[in-house]
Motif scaffolding. Structure first.
Motif, PDB file in Angstrom:
ATOM      1  N   MET A   5      49.030  50.319  41.191  1.00 43.27           N
ATOM      2  CA  MET A   5      47.651  50.425  40.731  1.00 43.27           C
ATOM      3  C   MET A   5      47.143  51.836  40.986  1.00 43.27           C
ATOM      4  O   MET A   5      47.275  52.351  42.093  1.00 43.27           O
ATOM      5  CB  MET A   5      46.778  49.400  41.463  1.00 43.27           C
ATOM      6  CG  MET A   5      47.116  47.954  41.115  1.00 43.27           C
ATOM      7  SD  MET A   5      46.033  46.760  41.944  1.00 43.27           S
ATOM      8  CE  MET A   5      46.769  46.778  43.587  1.00 43.27           C
ATOM      9  N   LYS A   6      46.561  52.437  39.978  1.00 42.30           N
ATOM     10  CA  LYS A   6      46.111  53.825  40.074  1.00 42.30           C
ATOM     11  C   LYS A   6      44.583  53.900  40.087  1.00 42.30           C
ATOM     12  O   LYS A   6      43.917  53.236  39.294  1.00 42.30           O
ATOM     13  CB  LYS A   6      46.651  54.644  38.904  1.00 42.30           C
ATOM     14  CG  LYS A   6      48.161  54.861  38.938  1.00 42.30           C
ATOM     15  CD  LYS A   6      48.602  55.764  37.802  1.00 42.30           C
ATOM     16  CE  LYS A   6      50.102  56.020  37.854  1.00 42.30           C
ATOM     17  NZ  LYS A   6      50.478  56.827  39.036  1.00 42.30           N
ATOM     18  N   PHE A   7      44.071  54.729  40.990  1.00 42.18           N
ATOM     19  CA  PHE A   7      42.632  54.941  41.104  1.00 42.18           C
ATOM     20  C   PHE A   7      42.370  56.419  41.365  1.00 42.18           C
ATOM     21  O   PHE A   7      43.245  57.153  41.833  1.00 42.18           O
ATOM     22  CB  PHE A   7      42.053  54.111  42.256  1.00 42.18           C
ATOM     23  CG  PHE A   7      42.116  52.627  42.020  1.00 42.18           C
ATOM     24  CD1 PHE A   7      41.082  51.971  41.377  1.00 42.18           C
ATOM     25  CD2 PHE A   7      43.221  51.892  42.437  1.00 42.18           C
ATOM     26  CE1 PHE A   7      41.139  50.601  41.154  1.00 42.18           C
ATOM     27  CE2 PHE A   7      43.294  50.525  42.221  1.00 42.18           C
ATOM     28  CZ  PHE A   7      42.244  49.877  41.574  1.00 42.18           C
ATOM     29  N   VAL A  65      38.281  52.072  44.203  1.00 38.69           N
ATOM     30  CA  VAL A  65      38.658  50.791  44.787  1.00 38.69           C
ATOM     31  C   VAL A  65      38.232  50.783  46.251  1.00 38.69           C
ATOM     32  O   VAL A  65      38.332  51.796  46.946  1.00 38.69           O
ATOM     33  CB  VAL A  65      40.176  50.519  44.658  1.00 38.69           C
ATOM     34  CG1 VAL A  65      40.996  51.577  45.390  1.00 38.69           C
ATOM     35  CG2 VAL A  65      40.525  49.121  45.161  1.00 38.69           C
ATOM     36  N   LEU A  66      37.729  49.640  46.699  1.00 43.79           N
ATOM     37  CA  LEU A  66      37.354  49.429  48.097  1.00 43.79           C
ATOM     38  C   LEU A  66      38.291  48.377  48.674  1.00 43.79           C
ATOM     39  O   LEU A  66      38.401  47.270  48.137  1.00 43.79           O
ATOM     40  CB  LEU A  66      35.902  48.961  48.194  1.00 43.79           C
ATOM     41  CG  LEU A  66      35.393  48.540  49.578  1.00 43.79           C
ATOM     42  CD1 LEU A  66      35.406  49.724  50.540  1.00 43.79           C
ATOM     43  CD2 LEU A  66      33.987  47.956  49.474  1.00 43.79           C
ATOM     44  N   ILE A  67      38.968  48.718  49.766  1.00 40.75           N
ATOM     45  CA  ILE A  67      39.977  47.833  50.353  1.00 40.75           C
ATOM     46  C   ILE A  67      39.574  47.492  51.784  1.00 40.75           C
ATOM     47  O   ILE A  67      39.253  48.387  52.580  1.00 40.75           O
ATOM     48  CB  ILE A  67      41.364  48.513  50.376  1.00 40.75           C
ATOM     49  CG1 ILE A  67      41.714  49.078  48.997  1.00 40.75           C
ATOM     50  CG2 ILE A  67      42.439  47.544  50.848  1.00 40.75           C
ATOM     51  CD1 ILE A  67      42.837  50.100  49.030  1.00 40.75           C
ATOM     52  N   LEU A 119      48.823  54.234  49.246  1.00 40.84           N
ATOM     53  CA  LEU A 119      48.460  53.262  50.263  1.00 40.84           C
ATOM     54  C   LEU A 119      49.343  52.032  50.089  1.00 40.84           C
ATOM     55  O   LEU A 119      49.432  51.477  48.986  1.00 40.84           O
ATOM     56  CB  LEU A 119      46.988  52.861  50.127  1.00 40.84           C
ATOM     57  CG  LEU A 119      45.946  53.956  50.381  1.00 40.84           C
ATOM     58  CD1 LEU A 119      44.561  53.460  49.982  1.00 40.84           C
ATOM     59  CD2 LEU A 119      45.956  54.387  51.842  1.00 40.84           C
ATOM     60  N   PHE A 120      49.971  51.595  51.170  1.00 37.65           N
ATOM     61  CA  PHE A 120      50.864  50.440  51.122  1.00 37.65           C
ATOM     62  C   PHE A 120      50.146  49.254  51.763  1.00 37.65           C
ATOM     63  O   PHE A 120      49.784  49.298  52.947  1.00 37.65           O
ATOM     64  CB  PHE A 120      52.174  50.759  51.842  1.00 37.65           C
ATOM     65  CG  PHE A 120      52.929  51.907  51.210  1.00 37.65           C
ATOM     66  CD1 PHE A 120      53.862  51.678  50.211  1.00 37.65           C
ATOM     67  CD2 PHE A 120      52.669  53.217  51.598  1.00 37.65           C
ATOM     68  CE1 PHE A 120      54.543  52.738  49.615  1.00 37.65           C
ATOM     69  CE2 PHE A 120      53.344  54.282  51.013  1.00 37.65           C
ATOM     70  CZ  PHE A 120      54.282  54.041  50.011  1.00 37.65           C
ATOM     71  N   LEU A 121      49.925  48.204  50.972  1.00 36.28           N
ATOM     72  CA  LEU A 121      49.111  47.077  51.399  1.00 36.28           C
ATOM     73  C   LEU A 121      49.962  45.932  51.934  1.00 36.28           C
ATOM     74  O   LEU A 121      51.148  45.809  51.612  1.00 36.28           O
ATOM     75  CB  LEU A 121      48.255  46.575  50.235  1.00 36.28           C
ATOM     76  CG  LEU A 121      47.420  47.614  49.478  1.00 36.28           C
ATOM     77  CD1 LEU A 121      46.504  46.918  48.481  1.00 36.28           C
ATOM     78  CD2 LEU A 121      46.627  48.485  50.430  1.00 36.28           C
ATOM     79  N   SER A 122      49.322  45.070  52.735  1.00 35.24           N
ATOM     80  CA  SER A 122      50.020  43.915  53.299  1.00 35.24           C
ATOM     81  C   SER A 122      50.419  42.914  52.221  1.00 35.24           C
ATOM     82  O   SER A 122      51.309  42.092  52.429  1.00 35.24           O
ATOM     83  CB  SER A 122      49.134  43.226  54.338  1.00 35.24           C
ATOM     84  OG  SER A 122      47.898  42.828  53.764  1.00 35.24           O
ATOM     85  N   ILE A 165      48.813  51.277  46.228  1.00 38.37           N
ATOM     86  CA  ILE A 165      47.683  51.924  45.562  1.00 38.37           C
ATOM     87  C   ILE A 165      47.966  53.414  45.463  1.00 38.37           C
ATOM     88  O   ILE A 165      48.235  54.073  46.475  1.00 38.37           O
ATOM     89  CB  ILE A 165      46.371  51.710  46.344  1.00 38.37           C
ATOM     90  CG1 ILE A 165      46.038  50.225  46.479  1.00 38.37           C
ATOM     91  CG2 ILE A 165      45.221  52.477  45.699  1.00 38.37           C
ATOM     92  CD1 ILE A 165      45.635  49.554  45.206  1.00 38.37           C
ATOM     93  N   ASP A 166      47.932  53.945  44.253  1.00 35.56           N
ATOM     94  CA  ASP A 166      48.017  55.389  44.045  1.00 35.56           C
ATOM     95  C   ASP A 166      46.602  55.910  43.821  1.00 35.56           C
ATOM     96  O   ASP A 166      45.895  55.433  42.924  1.00 35.56           O
ATOM     97  CB  ASP A 166      48.871  55.707  42.819  1.00 35.56           C
ATOM     98  CG  ASP A 166      50.338  55.363  43.039  1.00 35.56           C
ATOM     99  OD1 ASP A 166      50.898  55.834  44.039  1.00 35.56           O
ATOM    100  OD2 ASP A 166      50.901  54.616  42.217  1.00 35.56           O
TER     101      ASP A 166
END
Length: 385
Positions: free
Chosen positions: A1-3, A29-31, A123-126, A131-132
């Motif tokens: 996913m690119k933001f 994006v808000l994570i 960003l590598f999510l659980s 996320i790029d």
């Protein structure tokens, strides 16, 4: 996913940063790992909210007329400054929805790690997703390791983070008082303690402890005994008050920001030692605005993102420096010195209308008149920054 911009942490600063970035039309994006968690903020004063252009009245469940400072021997100073005890859930939900309304995508997941890539940041999510983003904003609070994992030291004086524990309590009439209380000296175990009336039978009590580690339960227990003893006359049976909930966390109120930007990454809120609900949200707003515009310009360089740092220091930096100098001076004072200061300041007007410089000048003038011996050590603390 690119933001264009990825904000990590739905803290008050993170919510503000996400909304501000999305307003620039940057894809944002808000994570956050737990979107049901509610920030700890409770009482906010109108002057701070106004300075940060924050409207808190719709979320007020109890109004206070001001603050009462309490010294070790029980002397008090009252400062008239209207404030509000907030409906935390309503406040948080409003600003989370606001970020979404401006176009920010919301993802509930833990960020496991961050790394640089040819196009920006990853960003590598659980959840297993990646996320790029051209720019990452670390708004995950004082415990965040995101920026530090990239070698960025985001705080000066990190050992001075105050580790706090607050309890929501219920007892007949305890929340009807009209002043927030700030206890200092030996009656505030560990550093400082607070009482926030929340209306009717509800209130919040807390301790903020520096340089004693993160386990501060014993300091809270000591403070509760002192609070009950002091209030026994006005609130019979207070020893039976019910504790409804407990919150723990870090407060960087006596810490200053370190490096808060680098290529592709920015830091805001508690992670950047920007304490206080209103001011951290203002910091997030500045951060998100700069990030969004820089991402659309395809310039995530440290030089470009440093606009955020410059704007923050210009708008709020002096107040934080002044605050740390004052808190450091207070921490070094004996109980007797604090008591004498309170007696000397009794009846003086410590709060005047106007901007920060006028308020600061008045406070310094009143302190110097009340206790001239304080000035050299206060100035020494100020010059250390």
């Amino acid at each position: 996913m690119k933001f264009d911009v990825a904000v990590v942490g739905a803290s008050p600063a993170g919510l503000s940063a996400a909304a501000s970035s999305a307003r620039t039309d940057a894809r944002t994006v808000l994570i956050d790992r737990d979107l049901t968690s509610v920030p700890n903020a409770n009482t906010i004063f109108e002057g701070m909210a106004s300075a940060a252009c924050l409207n808190v009245e719709p979320f007020s469940i109890h109004q206070v007329r001001g603050m009462r400072l309490i010294s070790p021997s029980g002397h008090s100073l009252e400062i008239d400054a209207g404030g509000h005890f907030l409906d935390r859930k309503g406040f948080y939900a409003h600003y989370l929805n606001s970020a979404a309304d401006y176009g920010a995508e919301i993802i509930e997941s833990e960020v496991r790690s961050v790394s640089r890539s040819a196009d920006g940041m990853e960003l590598f999510l659980s959840t297993g997703d990646v996320i790029d983003a051209r720019i990452v904003i670390d708004a995950a609070g004082v415990d965040s390791q995101l920026a530090s994992s990239l070698g960025i030291k985001t705080m000066r004086h990190p050992d001075d983070v105050a580790w706090a524990i607050e309890v929501d309590v219920r007892h007949p009439g305890i929340g009807e008082e009209d002043r927030f209380e700030y206890w200092v000296g030996s009656i505030a175990p560990g550093w400082k303690a607070t009482f926030s009336p929340a209306g009717e039978d509800m209130a919040t009590l807390g301790v903020f402890v520096r340089r004693h580690g993160r386990d501060v339960q014993r300091f809270l227990e000591t403070f509760l005994k002192k609070f009950i003893s002091r209030r026994a006359g006005s609130h019979p049976g207070l020893e039976r008050m019910r504790i409804l909930g407990t919150r723990r966390g870090g407060d960087p109120i006596a810490v200053l920001p370190g490096r808060i930007v680098d290529d592709g990454i920015m830091v805001t809120g508690g992670a950047a030692a920007q304490s206080g609900l209103a001011y951290s949200m203002r910091a997030g707003e500045i951060c998100g605005d700069v990030a969004g515009r820089a991402a659309l310009e395809r310039d995530p360089s440290r030089e470009r993102l440093s606009e955020y740092s410059r704007r923050w220091w210009r708008e709020l930096g002096f107040e934080y420096i002044l605050g740390r100098a004052s808190l450091e001076r207070l921490r070094s004072m004996s109980d007797d010195e604090i008591d004498r200061l309170f007696i000397s300041l009794s009846g003086r007007n410590l709060l005047v209308p106007g901007g920060l410089w006028r308020k600061s000048a008045n406070a310094a003038f009143q302190l110097t008149k009340a206790m001239p011996s304080m000035l050299p050590r206060f100035l020494l603390n100020l010059l250390r920054f």
